[in-house]
Design an enzyme around this catalytic site. Structure first.
Site, PDB file in Angstrom:
ATOM      1  N   HIS A  73       0.811  -1.218   0.000  1.00  0.00           N
ATOM      2  CA  HIS A  73       0.000   0.000   0.000  1.00  0.00           C
ATOM      3  C   HIS A  73       0.847   1.273   0.000  1.00  0.00           C
ATOM      4  O   HIS A  73       0.333   2.353  -0.275  1.00  0.00           O
ATOM      5  CB  HIS A  73      -1.031  -0.008   1.145  1.00  0.00           C
ATOM      6  CG  HIS A  73      -0.507   0.410   2.480  1.00  0.00           C
ATOM      7  ND1 HIS A  73      -0.192  -0.483   3.487  1.00  0.00           N
ATOM      8  CD2 HIS A  73      -0.242   1.634   2.993  1.00  0.00           C
ATOM      9  CE1 HIS A  73       0.231   0.190   4.538  1.00  0.00           C
ATOM     10  NE2 HIS A  73       0.210   1.473   4.278  1.00  0.00           N
ATOM     11  N   ASP A 116       0.050  -7.615   1.829  1.00  0.00           N
ATOM     12  CA  ASP A 116       0.468  -6.221   1.695  1.00  0.00           C
ATOM     13  C   ASP A 116       2.004  -6.149   1.691  1.00  0.00           C
ATOM     14  O   ASP A 116       2.618  -5.683   2.645  1.00  0.00           O
ATOM     15  CB  ASP A 116      -0.147  -5.410   2.845  1.00  0.00           C
ATOM     16  CG  ASP A 116       0.058  -3.908   2.709  1.00  0.00           C
ATOM     17  OD1 ASP A 116       0.539  -3.470   1.650  1.00  0.00           O
ATOM     18  OD2 ASP A 116      -0.267  -3.176   3.673  1.00  0.00           O
ATOM     19  N   SER A 153       4.251   2.290   8.192  1.00  0.00           N
ATOM     20  CA  SER A 153       3.951   1.250   7.208  1.00  0.00           C
ATOM     21  C   SER A 153       5.169   0.896   6.376  1.00  0.00           C
ATOM     22  O   SER A 153       5.974   1.761   6.024  1.00  0.00           O
ATOM     23  CB  SER A 153       2.858   1.722   6.245  1.00  0.00           C
ATOM     24  OG  SER A 153       1.617   1.600   6.841  1.00  0.00           O
TER      25      SER A 153
HETATM   26  N1  ARG Z   1      -1.202   2.308   7.277  1.00  0.00           N
HETATM   27  C1  ARG Z   1      -0.242   2.960   8.111  1.00  0.00           C
HETATM   28  C2  ARG Z   1       0.837   3.622   7.271  1.00  0.00           C
HETATM   29  O1  ARG Z   1       0.624   3.811   6.088  1.00  0.00           O
HETATM   30  C3  ARG Z   1       0.275   2.082   9.207  1.00  0.00           C
HETATM   31  C4  ARG Z   1      -0.756   1.928  10.230  1.00  0.00           C
HETATM   32  C5  ARG Z   1      -0.351   1.085  11.360  1.00  0.00           C
HETATM   33  N2  ARG Z   1      -1.355   1.308  12.337  1.00  0.00           N
HETATM   34  C6  ARG Z   1      -1.365   0.728  13.521  1.00  0.00           C
HETATM   35  N3  ARG Z   1      -2.300   1.075  14.371  1.00  0.00           N
HETATM   36  N4  ARG Z   1      -0.467  -0.150  13.844  1.00  0.00           N
HETATM   37  O2  ARG Z   1       1.843   4.088   7.757  1.00  0.00           O
END
Ligand code: ARG
Length: 289
Positions: free
Chosen positions: A83, A135, A235
């Site tokens: 992503h 992912d 992420s």
């Molecule tokens: N989707 C997030 C990013 O793009 C990471 C989220 C992780 N969230 C969590 N509560 N561990 O950085």
């Protein structure tokens, strides 16, 4: 909140990470920061395989440009979350670079900077078709990084390192402010120095209760507890287990998603690297024999 909304949140997380890098910074203030959420400073050089993904148009410094984490898995290859890079236009690849081995984003003396020559997203990851797993993606580098050892990856097909209750570690330059689950989107404070947080692995069953069945256990690992979690901007970075009596670590996951950050009852969700298909993808054609 239902599964649909969870899936929408995943989509949003991906789109935001890709388009805006750290433009996840706006929104209403939420809970006060307790003192990655609940982490500690990483000393220089502790995790040399750590990578920051950099989007040049975001600003002049590596702090401005950071939008996701990654890990060096071979001289020419960086592992990250799908992503973070899915849909990145090929004709804009010159805007995308990585820095391997930096601990403090603004310390220009640290690490090796490389351009990305190609993006490989796992073929089964297809958000438009509702397929958010696995992912994972691999970035090919234009020049090898030969003086930094790649991270060791978990052996495909094993599960010894991902038993519920085991303490594992997440690292990154993501938000350090705890985030409420709803309505979501609070204060963003990105650290300059890499942070690490110790989190317990949550069982698949318990994680399904939190996320109303939206987790895909074969492809995802849940980990975290109230006040201890990864967050936006983390992420693509690693979740890893320490090798006993050694300074080495084994990467078992890639930071993927969650609802809020460090919120009670909502652990972080990580791509599970021990899955055979994921292992086969990562092994890819990018390691010189
Ligand atoms: N989707 C997030 C990013 O793009 C990471 C989220 C992780 N969230 C969590 N509560 N561990 O950085």
């Amino acid at each position: 909140m239902g599964v649909d909304e969870l899936l929408v949140r995943r989509l949003v997380a991906g789109a935001v990470a890709l388009v805006a890098g750290l433009a996840l910074t706006t929104g209403m203030a939420s809970a006060a920061p307790p003192p990655v959420v609940g982490g500690t400073d990483v000393p220089d050089g502790k995790y040399p395989f750590m990578v920051t993904l950099q989007y040049e148009p975001s600003g002049p410094t590596a702090y401005d440009r950071h939008f996701c984490g990654g890990t060096l898995i071979g001289p020419f290859a960086v592992l990250t979350a799908a992503h973070c890079v899915d849909g990145f236009p090929t004709e804009q690849l010159e805007d995308l670079s990585v820095i391997v081995g930096r601990t403090v984003l603004t310390n220009e003396g640290q690490g090796r900077i490389r351009n990305v020559s190609e993006i490989f997203v796992h073929p089964d990851y297809e958000p438009s078709a509702g397929a958010f797993v696995p992912d994972v993606a691999v970035l090919l580098l234009d020049e090898p990084v030969t003086d930094i050892a790649p991270v060791q990856l978990v052996t495909p097909g094993t599960d010894a390192l991902e038993r519920p209750g085991r303490q594992v570690t997440g690292i990154g330059w993501g938000n350090v402010v705890q985030q409420d689950p709803f309505p979501g989107g609070g204060v963003f404070v990105g650290p300059d120095r890499l942070q690490e947080v110790r989190v317990p692995i949550v069982s698949d069953d318990e994680c399904q209760v939190s996320y109303e069945g939206a987790v895909v256990p074969e492809f995802e690992i849940c980990a975290g507890r109230t006040g201890k979690d990864t967050c936006q901007g983390d992420s693509g970075g690693p979740l890893f287990a320490a090798v006993p009596n050694s300074t080495r670590v084994v990467q078992i996951g890639v930071t993927s998603w969650g609802v809020g950050c460090g919120a009670p009852g909502f652990p972080g969700v990580y791509s599970q690297l021990s899955h055979e298909d994921v292992g086969a993808f990562i092994a890819g054609p990018w390691f010189p024999a």
